[in-house]
Every structure is written in structure tokens, then in C-alpha cells.
Design a protein around this motif. Structure first.
Motif, PDB file in Angstrom:
ATOM      1  N   ASP A  75     -30.318  24.411  21.346  1.00 32.50           N
ATOM      2  CA  ASP A  75     -31.059  23.013  20.679  1.00 32.50           C
ATOM      3  C   ASP A  75     -30.805  21.998  21.475  1.00 32.50           C
ATOM      4  N   LEU A  76     -30.032  22.023  22.584  1.00 32.37           N
ATOM      5  CA  LEU A  76     -29.807  21.049  23.753  1.00 32.37           C
ATOM      6  C   LEU A  76     -30.637  21.218  24.734  1.00 32.37           C
ATOM      7  N   ARG A  77     -31.542  21.907  24.836  1.00 40.29           N
ATOM      8  CA  ARG A  77     -32.467  22.171  26.189  1.00 40.29           C
ATOM      9  C   ARG A  77     -33.265  21.012  26.293  1.00 40.29           C
ATOM     10  N   GLY A  78     -33.725  20.186  25.434  1.00 41.45           N
ATOM     11  CA  GLY A  78     -34.606  18.834  25.634  1.00 41.45           C
ATOM     12  C   GLY A  78     -33.702  17.907  26.270  1.00 41.45           C
ATOM     13  N   LEU A  79     -32.239  18.014  25.993  1.00 43.24           N
ATOM     14  CA  LEU A  79     -31.327  17.061  26.857  1.00 43.24           C
ATOM     15  C   LEU A  79     -31.180  17.635  28.204  1.00 43.24           C
ATOM     16  N   ALA A  80     -31.229  18.763  28.420  1.00 40.62           N
ATOM     17  CA  ALA A  80     -31.057  19.536  29.609  1.00 40.62           C
ATOM     18  C   ALA A  80     -31.979  19.094  30.464  1.00 40.62           C
ATOM     19  N   LEU A  81     -33.453  19.128  30.043  1.00 46.51           N
ATOM     20  CA  LEU A  81     -34.760  18.876  30.619  1.00 46.51           C
ATOM     21  C   LEU A  81     -34.624  17.414  31.086  1.00 46.51           C
ATOM     22  N   THR A  82     -33.853  16.395  30.454  1.00 43.75           N
ATOM     23  CA  THR A  82     -33.887  15.224  30.894  1.00 43.75           C
ATOM     24  C   THR A  82     -33.011  14.988  32.111  1.00 43.75           C
ATOM     25  N   VAL A  83     -31.798  15.693  31.955  1.00 44.22           N
ATOM     26  CA  VAL A  83     -30.887  15.495  33.017  1.00 44.22           C
ATOM     27  C   VAL A  83     -31.649  16.402  34.326  1.00 44.22           C
ATOM     28  N   ALA A  84     -32.236  17.552  34.225  1.00 42.91           N
ATOM     29  CA  ALA A  84     -32.727  18.110  35.387  1.00 42.91           C
ATOM     30  C   ALA A  84     -33.677  17.236  36.011  1.00 42.91           C
ATOM     31  N   ALA A  85     -34.797  16.577  35.411  1.00 39.68           N
ATOM     32  CA  ALA A  85     -35.733  15.602  35.667  1.00 39.68           C
ATOM     33  C   ALA A  85     -35.232  14.433  36.327  1.00 39.68           C
ATOM     34  N   ARG A  86     -33.998  13.945  36.027  1.00 41.67           N
ATOM     35  CA  ARG A  86     -33.283  12.910  36.681  1.00 41.67           C
ATOM     36  C   ARG A  86     -32.768  13.531  38.027  1.00 41.67           C
ATOM     37  N   ALA A  87     -32.651  14.503  38.249  1.00 45.06           N
ATOM     38  CA  ALA A  87     -31.794  15.053  39.495  1.00 45.06           C
ATOM     39  C   ALA A  87     -32.875  15.113  40.496  1.00 45.06           C
ATOM     40  N   ILE A  88     -34.515  15.298  39.921  1.00 51.20           N
ATOM     41  CA  ILE A  88     -35.149  15.731  40.909  1.00 51.20           C
ATOM     42  C   ILE A  88     -35.230  14.724  42.384  1.00 51.20           C
ATOM     43  N   ASP A  89     -35.434  15.362  43.691  1.00 52.86           N
ATOM     44  CA  ASP A  89     -35.187  14.576  44.779  1.00 52.86           C
ATOM     45  C   ASP A  89     -36.721  14.527  44.996  1.00 52.86           C
ATOM     46  N   TRP A  90     -37.294  13.101  44.747  1.00 48.93           N
ATOM     47  CA  TRP A  90     -38.824  12.805  45.032  1.00 48.93           C
ATOM     48  C   TRP A  90     -39.181  13.011  46.339  1.00 48.93           C
ATOM     49  N   GLU A  91     -38.478  12.973  47.481  1.00 48.39           N
ATOM     50  CA  GLU A  91     -38.764  13.052  48.780  1.00 48.39           C
ATOM     51  C   GLU A  91     -39.073  14.548  49.051  1.00 48.39           C
ATOM     52  N   ALA A  92     -38.512  15.524  48.464  1.00 50.02           N
ATOM     53  CA  ALA A  92     -38.690  16.965  48.396  1.00 50.02           C
ATOM     54  C   ALA A  92     -38.791  17.630  46.900  1.00 50.02           C
ATOM     55  N   PRO A  93     -39.648  17.155  46.166  1.00 49.23           N
ATOM     56  CA  PRO A  93     -39.809  17.362  44.804  1.00 49.23           C
ATOM     57  C   PRO A  93     -39.927  18.855  44.126  1.00 49.23           C
ATOM     58  N   LEU A  94     -40.485  19.809  45.116  1.00 51.82           N
ATOM     59  CA  LEU A  94     -40.829  21.274  44.443  1.00 51.82           C
ATOM     60  C   LEU A  94     -39.802  21.756  43.798  1.00 51.82           C
ATOM     61  N   PRO A  95     -38.311  22.156  44.399  1.00 57.90           N
ATOM     62  CA  PRO A  95     -37.385  22.655  43.992  1.00 57.90           C
ATOM     63  C   PRO A  95     -36.849  21.958  42.698  1.00 57.90           C
ATOM     64  N   GLY A  96     -36.846  20.612  42.643  1.00 62.10           N
ATOM     65  CA  GLY A  96     -36.613  20.027  41.226  1.00 62.10           C
ATOM     66  C   GLY A  96     -37.581  20.206  40.072  1.00 62.10           C
ATOM     67  N   LEU A  97     -38.746  20.236  40.278  1.00 59.35           N
ATOM     68  CA  LEU A  97     -39.949  20.682  39.535  1.00 59.35           C
ATOM     69  C   LEU A  97     -39.917  21.718  39.039  1.00 59.35           C
ATOM     70  N   GLU A  98     -39.370  22.613  39.901  1.00 57.59           N
ATOM     71  CA  GLU A  98     -39.604  24.294  39.463  1.00 57.59           C
ATOM     72  C   GLU A  98     -38.224  24.350  38.575  1.00 57.59           C
ATOM     73  N   ALA A  99     -37.154  23.725  38.930  1.00 55.96           N
ATOM     74  CA  ALA A  99     -35.794  23.721  37.994  1.00 55.96           C
ATOM     75  C   ALA A  99     -36.331  23.192  36.542  1.00 55.96           C
ATOM     76  N   VAL A 100     -36.850  22.074  36.556  1.00 55.91           N
ATOM     77  CA  VAL A 100     -37.393  21.608  35.204  1.00 55.91           C
ATOM     78  C   VAL A 100     -38.194  22.445  34.528  1.00 55.91           C
ATOM     79  N   ILE A 101     -39.306  23.020  35.227  1.00 54.82           N
ATOM     80  CA  ILE A 101     -40.167  23.977  34.571  1.00 54.82           C
ATOM     81  C   ILE A 101     -39.696  25.346  34.141  1.00 54.82           C
ATOM     82  N   GLY A 102     -38.535  25.662  34.703  1.00 56.70           N
ATOM     83  CA  GLY A 102     -37.967  26.950  34.503  1.00 56.70           C
ATOM     84  C   GLY A 102     -36.966  26.834  33.231  1.00 56.70           C
ATOM     85  N   LEU A 103     -36.655  25.459  32.625  1.00 66.23           N
ATOM     86  CA  LEU A 103     -35.782  24.999  31.531  1.00 66.23           C
ATOM     87  C   LEU A 103     -37.039  25.353  30.135  1.00 66.23           C
TER      88      LEU A 103
END
Length: 186
Positions: free
Chosen positions: A62-90
Motif C-alpha cells: 500500500d505504500l509503494r507509491g510513496l516509496a517511488l517518490t522517495v526513490a525518484a528524489r534520490a536519483i543522481d541526475w548526473e549519472a541517472p541510470l542506476p536511480g531510474l532502474e531502482a524506480v522502475i524496479g519498484l
């Protein structure tokens, strides 16, 4: 946070009452958003904390949407692939792509630097995956990066690819993005 997360999904929580509606869930959302609402320059020092919060939240579907918000906020936009993969994985079900789209759009909009080659490469990499979540993440980034780059050929080509996606929903979202001036009514 663990206790508040557990209370937020407790079926005994007051729900749709006149005086109270899911108070623990509301408190958790406010807390998580406040803790992760950092200036872009400070996020790098707190990615470990963000990962811990995501792990705690994903324990509860039930809290997965909130987890997506946090994971997206953690993305390093200078090297975004790992962060985007983490968000996609959720993304655990197709409708969760709406949460992904919202979370990534909010996160990338907070990024003030122009699109980088690393961002373009990350979009290319996730476009090679044949999942709705990957396509949604790519589209969300393209929708931000295209205007930032003046809709140059690089970003227009990525949009064209998204407009041919086998998902009619994703292709439709891509067609809703306009790269040039609006057409005048006749």
C-alpha cells in the motif's frame, strides 16, 4: 518510521470518518516528504537514508507509491541510470506506472541543470527494455529534457520511438507531448 508505516496500513485505522481519515498514513506521507525534500545539492549525502526509507516502505504494498517518490528524489541526475532502474524496479503492477510518472516528473523538474549525455544514454538504455515501467520512465524524462534542450533532434527522435511503443497508453502519452508551436484552429 517502521511503526508509523505499519500503522499506516493497519485495517483498524480510522478510514473515511468525518473527523479522521487514515491519520497514520497522512502523518507518514508528511514525514517522508519532509525528510526527503532536500535541495538537489544535498541529496547525494543522503542517498543511503533514502534507500533505507524506500526499503521500509516497500515492505507494505500500500505504500509503494510513496516509496517511488522517495526513490525518484534520490536519483543522481548526473549519472541517472542506476536511480531510474531502482524506480522502475519498484513498479509491481501496471497501474503503478502512474505513480512512477508522477514521481519521476517531480524529481526531474527539481533538477536545474540542462540534460546531459548521461541522461540521454540512460533513456536509450531503459528504452531497450520492453516494459511499461521502463517506457513510462523514459517518456517522463523525455518530456522534461526535450523542452530543456529546445527539442533538438536527439530528444525529438527519442519521442518518436516512444510514439511507436506497443503500449497504446504509452504511445498515446507520447503523442500528447508537442514539440513545436501549437497548431492554430481553422
Amino acid at each position: 518510521m517502521r511503526e508509523l508505516s505499519a500503522r499506516a496500513v493497519d485495517p483498524e485505522e480510522p478510514s473515511a470518518e468525518a473527523e479522521m481519515d487514515l491519520p497514520a498514513r497522512q502523518r507518514l506521507s508528511i514525514l517522508v516528504r519532509a525528510v526527503t525534500d532536500l535541495p538537489t545539492i544535498e541529496i547525494g549525502a543522503h542517498r543511503g537514508l533514502f534507500a533505507d526509507i524506500v526499503a521500509q516502505l516497500t515492505a507494505y504494498p500500500d505504500l509503494r507509491g510513496l516509496a517511488l517518490t522517495v526513490a525518484a528524489r534520490a536519483i543522481d541526475w548526473e549519472a541517472p541510470l542506476p536511480g531510474l532502474e531502482a524506480v522502475i524496479g519498484l513498479v509491481d503492477e501496471p497501474l503503478r506506472c502512474a505513480d512512477l510518472r508522477s514521481a519521476v516528473a517531480e524529481a526531474v523538474a527539481r533538477h536545474s541543470d540542462p540534460p546531459t549525455p548521461a541522461l540521454s544514454e540512460a533513456v536509450d538504455e531503459i528504452l531497450m527494455r520492453d516494459t511499461l515501467a521502463a517506457g513510462t520512465a523514459a517518456l517522463t524524462v523525455v518530456a522534461w529534457a526535450g523542452p530543456q534542450a529546445g527539442w533538438n533532434a536527439l530528444w525529438r527522435n527519442k519521442l518518436r520511438v516512444l510514439r511507436t511503443n506497443p503500449s497504446l497508453t504509452l504511445a498515446g502519452w507520447a503523442r500528447d507531448i508537442v514539440t513545436g508551436p501549437p497548431t492554430e484552429p481553422r
